[in-house]
Design a protein around this motif. Structure first.
Motif, PDB file in Angstrom:
ATOM      1  N   VAL A  95       9.887  77.382  62.479  1.00  0.00           N
ATOM      2  CA  VAL A  95      10.038  75.952  62.222  1.00  0.00           C
ATOM      3  C   VAL A  95       8.975  75.531  61.380  1.00  0.00           C
ATOM      4  O   VAL A  95       7.657  75.452  61.695  1.00  0.00           O
ATOM      5  N   ALA A  96       9.065  74.979  60.183  1.00  0.00           N
ATOM      6  CA  ALA A  96       8.170  74.378  59.390  1.00  0.00           C
ATOM      7  C   ALA A  96       7.652  73.111  59.763  1.00  0.00           C
ATOM      8  O   ALA A  96       8.645  72.361  60.455  1.00  0.00           O
ATOM      9  N   VAL A 103      15.771  70.155  69.381  1.00  0.00           N
ATOM     10  CA  VAL A 103      15.773  70.932  70.664  1.00  0.00           C
ATOM     11  C   VAL A 103      14.864  72.149  70.607  1.00  0.00           C
ATOM     12  O   VAL A 103      15.068  72.830  69.429  1.00  0.00           O
ATOM     13  N   THR A 104      14.188  72.433  71.545  1.00  0.00           N
ATOM     14  CA  THR A 104      13.474  74.069  71.343  1.00  0.00           C
ATOM     15  C   THR A 104      13.220  74.326  72.766  1.00  0.00           C
ATOM     16  O   THR A 104      12.909  73.453  73.879  1.00  0.00           O
ATOM     17  N   THR A 105      13.792  75.416  73.292  1.00  0.00           N
ATOM     18  CA  THR A 105      13.432  76.153  74.452  1.00  0.00           C
ATOM     19  C   THR A 105      12.740  77.604  74.335  1.00  0.00           C
ATOM     20  O   THR A 105      12.401  78.341  75.495  1.00  0.00           O
ATOM     21  N   ARG A 106      12.455  77.876  73.337  1.00  0.00           N
ATOM     22  CA  ARG A 106      11.936  79.033  72.950  1.00  0.00           C
ATOM     23  C   ARG A 106      10.193  78.600  72.873  1.00  0.00           C
ATOM     24  O   ARG A 106       9.753  77.546  72.931  1.00  0.00           O
TER      25      ARG A 106
END
Length: 157
Positions: A95-96, A103-106
């Motif tokens: 992601v720039a 949302v982010t789960t990584r």
């Protein structure tokens, strides 16, 4: 009138094995609790540690399998020195910075790990490859020293 016995027996307790029957709801509750704890546990890459690791051994040597999803061979560095194998790298976010992320789960970040090499590993022949998000490091055994015999000529005088 009731006659009272003159001898009163005291119960003797002996150890007996008791069978414990698992409550299926308690088992389910523990499993769900573990699942939630695992979900909330610190991320592998965010904590600086490498992914799940398996180490196996066969007649040829040792094999280390490490999950490194999202990493390529350019993201990982391997070094062997003085009986220690060092693995380090970084999983970078795709992601720039100017993108708005909802949302982010990584997890992303640097990771490293050090392994003591077993006796008999040939450090000069250690090899590695990455395929399908799994890094495989091969630690071959040193060839056993072959006894050599040489006839020594005896010179006269």
């Amino acid at each position: 009138m009731i006659a009272r016995p003159t001898f009163v027996a005291t119960p003797v307790r002996t150890a007996t094995a008791t069978a414990r029957v698992a409550d299926p709801f308690a088992v389910l509750q523990r499993q769900v609790g573990r699942l939630i704890d695992d979900y909330r546990a610190p991320d592998t890459f965010g904590s600086g540690r490498i992914g799940a690791t398996d180490i196996t051994e066969d007649a040829t040597g040792y094999h280390i399998y490490i999950e490194v999803p999202g990493c390529s061979e350019k993201d990982i560095t391997l070094n062997a020195s003085n009986g220690v194998l060092s693995i380090s790298g970084e999983k970078k976010s795709p992601v720039a910075p100017e993108q708005k992320q909802h949302v982010t789960t990584r997890s992303f970040g640097a990771f490293s790990e050090h392994f003591s090499l077993p006796d008999g590993v040939d450090e000069d022949r250690i090899s590695a490859r990455i395929k399908d998000g799994v890094l495989q490091v091969t630690l071959p055994r040193r060839e056993p020293a072959k006894p050599t015999e040489r006839r020594i000529e005896i010179q006269p005088g």
